[in-house]
Design an enzyme around this catalytic site. Structure first.
Site, PDB file in Angstrom:
ATOM      1  N   GLU A  46      -7.011  -2.710 -91.920  1.00  0.00           N
ATOM      2  CA  GLU A  46      -6.530  -2.850 -93.297  1.00  0.00           C
ATOM      3  C   GLU A  46      -6.612  -4.323 -93.682  1.00  0.00           C
ATOM      4  OE1 GLU A  46      -2.753  -1.200 -94.347  1.00  0.00           O
ATOM      5  OE2 GLU A  46      -3.078   0.670 -93.237  1.00  0.00           O
ATOM      6  N   GLU A  61       1.110   1.090 -88.028  1.00  0.00           N
ATOM      7  CA  GLU A  61       2.109   0.059 -88.317  1.00  0.00           C
ATOM      8  C   GLU A  61       3.532   0.346 -87.856  1.00  0.00           C
ATOM      9  OE1 GLU A  61       1.842  -1.013 -92.499  1.00  0.00           O
ATOM     10  OE2 GLU A  61      -0.059  -2.051 -92.154  1.00  0.00           O
TER      11      GLU A  61
END
Ligand code: NAG
Length: 436
Positions: A312, A206
Site C-alpha cells: 500500500e 495491518e
C-alpha cells in the site's frame, strides 16, 4: 550465512527439502517486479472511498461496515451492498488494470464474508464476488492476492478493518485468533490448486503493532501458524505453491529479521505500507522532502531477507505526516484532506476542520476531482509516483492504494491514468533520475 540470490536459494532448497515437491510460485517473485493496485472499498467498505454509500443511509452514526449492518434494516443494507458489489468493480476494471501494464491486484476481504459470530451485525454476500474476481483476474492474466483485511475483534480498530473501535480485540482474545486461523485454512484450501492465478494469500492486513508487545507476540505466532495453513494445505508432507504475504505490523523490517526465512521456511514475502512517514511533527514536508523520504527507503527494501512488496502506498499523501505511534497518528500520516479519510463526519487536520487541529492551509485543489488540480500539483503527483515506483522496485515491487475512489482522485490509479500523472506503461518514466 552466505546470502545467495533468491533464485539460487530456491534451487538449493530442493536439496534441503528432499521429500517435498519443488516450490514454484505462480509469479516469478525475485525475478519479475510486482506492479499492481488494490481493489479498495469493494468487499470491505471504507467511507472515504465511497462516501455516497454512507451519505445515502441518512444516518451519521453509520461509520463503518459493522454499523452499516447494525443501524439499518437488513434488507436496506443488503440492497445497498448488493448494488455496490455489482458496480464498484467489474470485469472491465480488471481489463483496464491489465491494459495499464500491471500484473497484480490485491483484494481486501473481511472475515465476515466467511463466518459471522453471534451478535456481529455484518451482512454477508461477498464470497461470490471473490470467486468472480478470481475468474476475472484469470481472464485478464492478472495475479490476485487475497488479503484478509478485517479479523474478528478487529486487528487495528480502523474503519477499514470493518469495525472502528478504540480498543481492538483481535490479539487479546484467543477465540478471535482461532477463528482467523480457520478462515485462512478455508482460503488456502479454496486456492491451493490455483496458484497460477492466486499466487499469494495475505493472512492479515495491518495488525496494530504500535499498540505494544502483546499484539506483536500474537501476530508473530499467527504468521507462523498461517505459514502452516497456507504453505501446507495438503498436509505436512507436501507444500503448496501459494506464497504467504505477512505484514510488518508497522515495525521496521529489522524487527522481523530471521522470521520465516530460508532454509527453514520457503515461500514467504513481506508486505510493508509506506504512507510517507516523517519524524518532524506538525510540520508540512516540502515536495522535495516527500520524494527524498521515499527514495531513502531503497536500501531497507532491497536488503531484507524476504521478498518485500510495498502493498500500500499512494502519490496522494502529500500533507502532514508523523510517525505511527498511535491510532490518531496513523490517520495523520494520510493525505488527510480527502472527505471522510479520518472517518465519516470527521474533518481534516490540514484545513483545521478536525477538532483540535491547527490549520495548515486550504484543501481546495489538493483533493476531490482532478479538474481542480493545478498543473504544478499534477507534476508533483507524477514525480512522487515515479520516485515511489523506482524505490519500491529496489524491493520486489509495489501495489498502489487504490484503483478508484469516488471523490479523491489524488489516491486513484484510474484517475492518475486518465489525467496523466500515472503513465499508461508503468515503466515509461519521465523522471528516471528523481532519486539520484
Ligand atoms: C472473545 O471473542 C469471542 C468472539 O470471537 C466472544 O464471544 C468472547 O466473548 C470474547 N471473549 C472475551 C473475554 O472478550
Amino acid at each position: 550465512m552466505t546470502r545467495f540470490p533468491r533464485a539460487i536459494r530456491a534451487v538449493l532448497g530442493l536439496t534441503f527439502l528432499s521429500t517435498a515437491l519443488a516450490f514454484t510460485p505462480g509469479f516469478p517473485y525475485g525475478t519479475e517486479k510486482v506492479r499492481g493496485v488494490n481493489l479498495g472499498g469493494w468487499l470491505v467498505l471504507e467511507p472515504w472511498i465511497t462516501p455516497s454509500l454512507f451519505d445515502n443511509t441518512g444516518n451519521s452514526a453509520i461509520v463503518d461496515e459493522w454499523t452499516f449492518g447494525q443501524l439499518q434494516s437488513h434488507s436496506t443494507a443488503l440492497a445497498a451492498l448488493t448494488t455496490h458489489w455489482n458496480t464498484w468493480i467489474t470485469e472491465s476494471d480488471f481489463a483496464a488494470i491489465a491494459a495499464a501494464g500491471l500484473n497484480h491486484v490485491r483484494l481486501p476481504i473481511g472475515y465476515w464474508a466467511f463466518e459471522v459470530g453471534p451478535g456481529e451485525p455484518y451482512i454477508q454476500g461477498q464470497l461470490p464476488y471473490l470467486t468472480k474476481a478470481i475468474t476475472w483476474a484469470t481472464n485478464n492474466n492478472l495475479k490476485l492476492i487475497i488479503d484478509l483485511h478485517g479479523a474478528p475483534g478487529s486487528q487495528n480498530g480502523f474503519d477499514n478493518s470493518g469495525h472502528k473501535v478504540s480498543t481492538p480485540g483481535w490479539a487479546s482474545n484467543n477465540t478471535n485468533v482461532q477463528r482467523t486461523d480457520a478462515i485462512i485454512k478455508t482460503i488456502a484450501n479454496m486456492v491451493k490448486d490455483n496458484s497460477a492465478n492466486v499466487p499469494i494469500i495475505a493472512p492479515l492486513n495491518e495488525p496494530a503493532g504500535f499498540d505494544g508487545s502483546q499484539i506483536l507476540t500474537v501476530t508473530k505466532q499467527y504468521w507462523f501458524d498461517s505459514y502452516g495453513n497456507i504453505r501446507f494445505p495438503f498436509g505436512s508432507s507436501q507444500q503448496s505453491n501459494t506464497v504467504e504475504l505477512i505484514h510488518d505490523a508497522f515495525q521496521p523490517l529489522s524487527f522481523w529479521d530471521g522470521v520465516l526465512t530460508f532454509p527453514d521456511h520457503e515461500g514467504v514475502a513481506m508486505d510493508t505500507h509506506i504512507y510517507t512517514i516523517f519524524s518532524v511533527p506538525e510540520e508540512q514536508m516540502t515536495q522535495a522532502e516527500h520524494i527524498s523520504t521515499v527514495c531513502a527507503k531503497q536500501d531497507e527494501l532491497s536488503s531484507f531477507d524476504l521478498w518485500v512488496i510495498v502493498g500500500e502506498w499512494t502519490p496522494g499523501n502529500y500533507f502532514h505526516h508523523r510517525c505511527y505511534i498511535s491510532y490518531d497518528d496513523y490517520l495523520v500520516a494520510f493525505t488527510d484532506c480527502a472527505k471522510y479519510l479520518n472517518g465519516r463526519g470527521i474533518g481534516s487536520r490540514y484545513d483545521g476542520s478536525f477538532a483540535g487541529s491547527t490549520r495548515v492551509g486550504s484543501c481546495t485543489g489538493l483533493t476531490g476531482s482532478a479538474s481542480s488540480f493545478s498543473s504544478s500539483y499534477k507534476t508533483f503527483l507524477r514525480q512522487f509516483w515515479e520516485a515511489q515506483v523506482i524505490s519500491y522496485e529496489k524491493g520486489q515491487g509495489w501495489i498502489q492504494w487504490t484503483w478508484k475512489a469516488e471523490n479523491a482522485d489524488e489516491w486513484s490509479y484510474q484517475a492518475g491514468l486518465a489525467n496523466g500523472w500515472i503513465p499508461k506503461d508503468p515503466t515509461a518514466l519521465k523522471f528516471p533520475d528523481i532519486c539520484d
